[in-house]
Design an enzyme around this catalytic site. Structure first.
Site, mmCIF file in Angstrom:
data_model
loop_
_atom_site.group_PDB
_atom_site.id
_atom_site.type_symbol
_atom_site.label_atom_id
_atom_site.label_comp_id
_atom_site.label_asym_id
_atom_site.label_seq_id
_atom_site.Cartn_x
_atom_site.Cartn_y
_atom_site.Cartn_z
ATOM 1 N N GLY A 168 -107.540 42.778 -6.452
ATOM 2 C CA GLY A 168 -108.889 42.867 -5.917
ATOM 3 C C GLY A 168 -109.175 44.280 -5.461
ATOM 4 O O GLY A 168 -108.588 45.249 -5.953
ATOM 5 N N CYS A 169 -110.043 44.407 -4.501
ATOM 6 C CA CYS A 169 -110.444 45.713 -3.991
ATOM 7 C C CYS A 169 -109.248 46.438 -3.367
ATOM 8 O O CYS A 169 -108.514 45.863 -2.568
ATOM 9 C CB CYS A 169 -111.541 45.526 -2.947
ATOM 10 S SG CYS A 169 -112.075 47.069 -2.188
ATOM 11 N N PHE A 170 -109.081 47.695 -3.726
ATOM 12 C CA PHE A 170 -107.921 48.432 -3.204
ATOM 13 C C PHE A 170 -107.982 48.654 -1.705
ATOM 14 O O PHE A 170 -106.963 48.859 -1.065
ATOM 15 C CB PHE A 170 -107.656 49.735 -3.950
ATOM 16 C CG PHE A 170 -108.823 50.643 -4.244
ATOM 17 C CD1 PHE A 170 -109.919 50.780 -3.409
ATOM 18 C CD2 PHE A 170 -108.802 51.395 -5.415
ATOM 19 C CE1 PHE A 170 -110.962 51.637 -3.706
ATOM 20 C CE2 PHE A 170 -109.845 52.261 -5.725
ATOM 21 C CZ PHE A 170 -110.931 52.381 -4.863
ATOM 22 N N TRP A 171 -109.171 48.594 -1.108
ATOM 23 C CA TRP A 171 -109.268 48.762 0.350
ATOM 24 C C TRP A 171 -108.479 47.666 1.064
ATOM 25 O O TRP A 171 -107.879 47.913 2.104
ATOM 26 C CB TRP A 171 -110.707 48.710 0.812
ATOM 27 C CG TRP A 171 -111.615 49.775 0.302
ATOM 28 C CD1 TRP A 171 -111.274 50.976 -0.255
ATOM 29 C CD2 TRP A 171 -113.041 49.739 0.317
ATOM 30 N NE1 TRP A 171 -112.395 51.688 -0.577
ATOM 31 C CE2 TRP A 171 -113.498 50.944 -0.245
ATOM 32 C CE3 TRP A 171 -113.969 48.805 0.743
ATOM 33 C CZ2 TRP A 171 -114.849 51.243 -0.383
ATOM 34 C CZ3 TRP A 171 -115.314 49.102 0.610
ATOM 35 C CH2 TRP A 171 -115.760 50.302 0.052
#
Length: 177
Positions: free
Chosen positions: A10-13
């Site tokens: 998913g989102c790397f954050w």
């Protein structure tokens, strides 16, 4: 001596925010891997024209935390049964992927996936790709330490924060002091 791991879920954050809190992890870089364009931009990756996934490169001390433990965290903080999406993040750049940096990592990852499948740990099949690592490209500076720098941004509060909380609850013994 440290080792590295490259994971996409998913989102790397989200991944960055979790792994920055893990004992034995010395550095986490958000970036891109798995595509066919050199030095991709965030905008190009989001357009799904480059083939890259959003990933994190994790540097860790294997005398403190093992590669397998990093993967165990990975399988708790994202849904490895959804193809090309995590929650409201939809697209191939959000695919679940483990990019192994050597044959040992490849073996460990494949064994863990097999164990989770045999235990029917998830109600749906695991779709996580487990392959040898391609070139890793660091993301733009404004993506680095995103949750740390923007904890009250909407996405961070709604998506990243709950993943960090889940990690803290499930893996409290692995939290940095």
């Amino acid at each position: 001596m440290t080792e590295k791991a490259i994971l996409g879920g998913g989102c790397f954050w989200c991944l960055e925010a979790v792994y920055q809190r893990v004992q034995g992890v010395t550095h986490v870089i958000s970036g891109y891997a798995g595509g066919h364009v050199a030095n991709p931009s965030y905008e190009a990756v989001c357009s799904e024209s480059t083939g890259h996934a959003e990933v994190v490169q994790i540097e860790f001390d294997p005398t403190i935390i093992s590669y397998r433990q990093l993967l165990e965290i990975f399988f708790v903080i994202h849904d490895p049964t959804t193809l090309n999406y995590q929650g409201n993040d939809v697209g191939t750049q959000y695919r679940s992927v483990i990019y192994a940096l050597n044959e040992q990592q490849l073996q460990i990852a494949n064994e863990l996936v097999k164990e989770l499948e045999e235990q029917r740990h998830f109600s749906d099949p695991i779709v996580t790709e487990v392959i040898m690592a391609p070139i890793f490209y660091p993301a733009e500076d404004y993506h680095q330490n995103y949750y740390r720098n923007h904890p009250f941004q909407g996405y961070c509060m709604a998506v990243v924060g709950p993943k960090v909380s889940k990690f803290k609850k499930t893996f409290s013994s692995l939290l940095k002091d």
